[in-house]
Write a protein that holds these residues in place. Structure first.
Motif, PDB file in Angstrom:
ATOM      1  N   MET A 271       0.976  -1.216   0.054  1.00 18.22           N
ATOM      2  CA  MET A 271       0.071  -0.054   0.095  1.00 18.22           C
ATOM      3  C   MET A 271       0.905   1.371  -0.067  1.00 18.22           C
ATOM      4  O   MET A 271       0.295   2.339   0.538  1.00 18.22           O
ATOM      5  CB  MET A 271      -1.281  -0.190   1.249  1.00 18.22           C
ATOM      6  N   GLY A 272       2.314   0.922  -0.374  1.00 13.78           N
ATOM      7  CA  GLY A 272       3.107   2.197  -0.435  1.00 13.78           C
ATOM      8  C   GLY A 272       3.449   2.612   0.740  1.00 13.78           C
ATOM      9  O   GLY A 272       3.551   1.969   1.981  1.00 13.78           O
TER      10      GLY A 272
ATOM     11  N   HIS B 215       9.004   1.319   3.177  1.00 15.76           N
ATOM     12  CA  HIS B 215      10.233   1.213   3.962  1.00 15.76           C
ATOM     13  C   HIS B 215      11.165   0.003   3.787  1.00 15.76           C
ATOM     14  O   HIS B 215      10.673  -0.815   3.117  1.00 15.76           O
ATOM     15  CB  HIS B 215       9.669   1.410   5.379  1.00 15.76           C
TER      16      HIS B 215
ATOM     17  N   SER C 110      12.869  -5.528   1.869  1.00 15.83           N
ATOM     18  CA  SER C 110      13.516  -6.922   2.057  1.00 15.83           C
ATOM     19  C   SER C 110      12.725  -8.047   1.234  1.00 15.83           C
ATOM     20  O   SER C 110      13.191  -8.746   0.690  1.00 15.83           O
ATOM     21  CB  SER C 110      13.464  -7.322   3.539  1.00 15.83           C
ATOM     22  N   LEU C 111      11.351  -7.771   1.292  1.00 14.30           N
ATOM     23  CA  LEU C 111      10.510  -8.666   0.191  1.00 14.30           C
ATOM     24  C   LEU C 111      10.878  -8.393  -1.290  1.00 14.30           C
ATOM     25  O   LEU C 111      11.017  -9.303  -2.138  1.00 14.30           O
ATOM     26  CB  LEU C 111       9.044  -8.129   0.304  1.00 14.30           C
TER      27      LEU C 111
ATOM     28  N   TYR D 151      -3.874   7.487   5.543  1.00 14.46           N
ATOM     29  CA  TYR D 151      -2.840   6.628   5.412  1.00 14.46           C
ATOM     30  C   TYR D 151      -1.794   7.251   4.403  1.00 14.46           C
ATOM     31  O   TYR D 151      -2.112   8.059   3.478  1.00 14.46           O
ATOM     32  CB  TYR D 151      -3.536   5.229   4.393  1.00 14.46           C
TER      33      TYR D 151
ATOM     34  N   MET E  76       5.012 -12.086   0.691  1.00 17.74           N
ATOM     35  CA  MET E  76       4.624 -11.288   1.833  1.00 17.74           C
ATOM     36  C   MET E  76       5.199 -11.593   3.121  1.00 17.74           C
ATOM     37  O   MET E  76       5.950 -12.474   3.316  1.00 17.74           O
ATOM     38  CB  MET E  76       2.897 -11.870   1.892  1.00 17.74           C
ATOM     39  N   GLY E  77       4.883 -10.500   3.988  1.00 20.29           N
ATOM     40  CA  GLY E  77       5.538 -10.410   5.251  1.00 20.29           C
ATOM     41  C   GLY E  77       5.097 -11.194   6.455  1.00 20.29           C
ATOM     42  O   GLY E  77       3.564 -11.305   6.659  1.00 20.29           O
TER      43      GLY E  77
ATOM     44  N   GLN F 213      -2.756 -12.003   7.910  1.00 24.35           N
ATOM     45  CA  GLN F 213      -3.009 -11.961   6.389  1.00 24.35           C
ATOM     46  C   GLN F 213      -2.454 -12.894   5.853  1.00 24.35           C
ATOM     47  O   GLN F 213      -2.783 -13.470   4.993  1.00 24.35           O
ATOM     48  CB  GLN F 213      -2.528 -10.418   6.228  1.00 24.35           C
TER      49      GLN F 213
ATOM     50  N   THR G   6      10.195 -10.392   9.336  1.00 30.94           N
ATOM     51  CA  THR G   6       9.858  -8.918   9.888  1.00 30.94           C
ATOM     52  C   THR G   6      10.957  -8.134   9.951  1.00 30.94           C
ATOM     53  O   THR G   6      12.001  -8.532  10.800  1.00 30.94           O
ATOM     54  CB  THR G   6       9.242  -8.880  11.168  1.00 30.94           C
TER      55      THR G   6
ATOM     56  N   ALA H  10       8.817  -2.915  14.830  1.00 30.02           N
ATOM     57  CA  ALA H  10       8.482  -3.547  13.548  1.00 30.02           C
ATOM     58  C   ALA H  10       8.358  -2.294  12.752  1.00 30.02           C
ATOM     59  O   ALA H  10       7.636  -1.495  13.101  1.00 30.02           O
ATOM     60  CB  ALA H  10       7.353  -4.613  13.547  1.00 30.02           C
TER      61      ALA H  10
HETATM   62  P1  AMP Z   1       1.601  -3.114   3.364  1.00 23.61           P
HETATM   63  O1  AMP Z   1       2.135  -2.007   2.457  1.00 23.61           O
HETATM   64  O2  AMP Z   1       1.544  -2.684   4.784  1.00 23.61           O
HETATM   65  O3  AMP Z   1       0.285  -3.699   2.950  1.00 23.61           O
HETATM   66  O4  AMP Z   1       2.547  -4.168   3.515  1.00 23.61           O
HETATM   67  C1  AMP Z   1       3.070  -4.844   2.141  1.00 23.61           C
HETATM   68  C2  AMP Z   1       3.544  -6.276   2.525  1.00 23.61           C
HETATM   69  O5  AMP Z   1       4.991  -5.721   3.360  1.00 23.61           O
HETATM   70  C3  AMP Z   1       2.915  -6.980   3.380  1.00 23.61           C
HETATM   71  O6  AMP Z   1       3.236  -8.536   3.033  1.00 23.61           O
HETATM   72  C4  AMP Z   1       3.615  -6.872   4.996  1.00 23.61           C
HETATM   73  O7  AMP Z   1       3.466  -8.051   5.543  1.00 23.61           O
HETATM   74  C5  AMP Z   1       4.844  -6.522   4.401  1.00 23.61           C
HETATM   75  N1  AMP Z   1       5.578  -5.887   5.607  1.00 23.61           N
HETATM   76  C6  AMP Z   1       4.979  -4.657   6.066  1.00 23.61           C
HETATM   77  N2  AMP Z   1       6.002  -4.229   7.082  1.00 23.61           N
HETATM   78  C7  AMP Z   1       7.052  -5.139   7.025  1.00 23.61           C
HETATM   79  C8  AMP Z   1       8.155  -5.451   7.761  1.00 23.61           C
HETATM   80  N3  AMP Z   1       8.505  -4.555   9.022  1.00 23.61           N
HETATM   81  N4  AMP Z   1       9.035  -6.431   7.748  1.00 23.61           N
HETATM   82  C9  AMP Z   1       8.613  -7.409   6.636  1.00 23.61           C
HETATM   83  N5  AMP Z   1       7.682  -7.124   5.496  1.00 23.61           N
HETATM   84  C10 AMP Z   1       6.776  -6.207   6.291  1.00 23.61           C
END
Ligand code: AMP
Length: 293
Positions: A40-41, A44, A49-50, A81, A158-159, A165, A187, A195
């Motif tokens: 969702m942008g 960070h 890392s993903l 957001y 995915m994280g 989720q 994470t 986190a």
């Molecule tokens: P989001 O933008 O919050 O929807 O997250 C997008 C993806 O990044 C999801 O798969 C999250 O689980 C992953 N993610 C978010 N924060 C972290 C983190 N601190 N470490 C690793 N993966 C993360």
């Protein structure tokens, strides 16, 4: 289509499904594998890392940035957001991302936002986030399914950060027999243990200073798991998290596959401690794998 370039990579930005699909068709015809990281942008190092893992393991990494309205149960949360597109593009170029998809809502939901997915999540969407964010996981499943239909990746990254989720998406992929390989990425934390999250930028300095407590409490529960039962660990954790300025919503010790709270550690291959706390207006979630065999 817009093209961005640095020493490491060339990245194409697409805003429509038609243009993206046309590009990815060529990628596939060239025999390349596609890795997908939906986000969702407000990117960070956790997202990075993903993306880096995808860039290492596949030939073409696609990142989507889409703030999905259907997974927000509070309109104010959706409106506030964070959106940081220029910064996101710079980070993406550094990770070796090949394609950025930034669609508008109508591109993702051309026939309206009502979900036509009728998936039974069993118990998975009931506890924890499901109890505090009604409808959230229906929106998550809806957007992930739609984005998978558009991108058709080989690998989906995915994280662990959003553990529930992850469990729900894994369940959906199995139920619908979708041909994509789901990978969980660990994470990424700030040096003090908080986190990383797009929501952290909303914390005031005083609230930010409370952040590390969440990981400390999760770690303490894990350290004491050989001496105490889950119920006692949960009680202690809820007390420790109840400090001025911080309000825990839940702290659950669950089976990593069913997400059912456990009463004893024996007999479970994977056990995860999951928590959500409110710090002022900001809601933070985190978890720690206590046991994995
Ligand atoms: P989001 O933008 O919050 O929807 O997250 C997008 C993806 O990044 C999801 O798969 C999250 O689980 C992953 N993610 C978010 N924060 C972290 C983190 N601190 N470490 C690793 N993966 C993360």
């Amino acid at each position: 289509m817009i093209r961005f370039r640095n020493q490491l990579t060339t990245m194409y930005l697409f805003k429509t499904t038609t243009d993206l699909s046309r590009h990815l068709e060529k990628v596939r015809r060239a025999g390349k594998t596609i890795g997908f990281v939906p986000t969702m942008g407000a990117l960070h190092e956790g997202h990075a890392s993903l993306l880096r893992q995808s860039a290492e393991e596949t030939n073409c990494t696609v990142c989507s940035i889409f703030v999905n309205p259907t997974q927000f149960n509070e309109t104010t949360d959706l409106v506030k957001y964070p959106r940081t597109p220029e910064k996101d593009i710079a980070l993406l170029l550094d990770t070796g991302c090949s394609v950025l998809f930034m669609p508008d809502v109508v591109e993702v939901y051309p026939s309206g936002q009502q979900s036509s997915l009728h998936l039974d999540f069993g118990y998975l969407d009931q506890p924890m986030e499901g109890a505090y964010r009604p409808g959230h996981f229906v929106g998550v499943a809806q957007v992930v399914k739609r984005l998978l239909d558009i991108v058709q990746p080989d690998e989906l990254f995915m994280g662990q950060k959003d553990f529930q989720q992850f469990a729900i998406v894994r369940h959906m992929l199995t139920e619908m027999a979708l041909p994509v390989n789901l990978k969980m990425c660990f994470t990424v934390r700030e040096t003090d243990g908080l986190a990383m999250s797009s929501r952290n930028m909303h914390l005031t300095p005083a609230q930010r200073a409370l952040g590390p407590l969440i990981y400390q409490v999760l770690s303490q529960a894990k350290a004491n798991m050989h001496d105490q039962l889950p119920a006692a660990l949960k009680l202690t954790a809820m007390k420790l998290l109840s400090v001025p300025g911080m309000e825990p919503e839940y702290f659950e010790i669950v089976d990593g596959r069913t997400l059912q709270p456990i009463t004893i550690f024996e007999g479970h291959d994977m056990v995860v401690a999951c928590t959500a706390v409110r710090v002022g207006d900001v809601r933070l979630i985190d978890n720690l794998i206590m046991k994995m065999s």
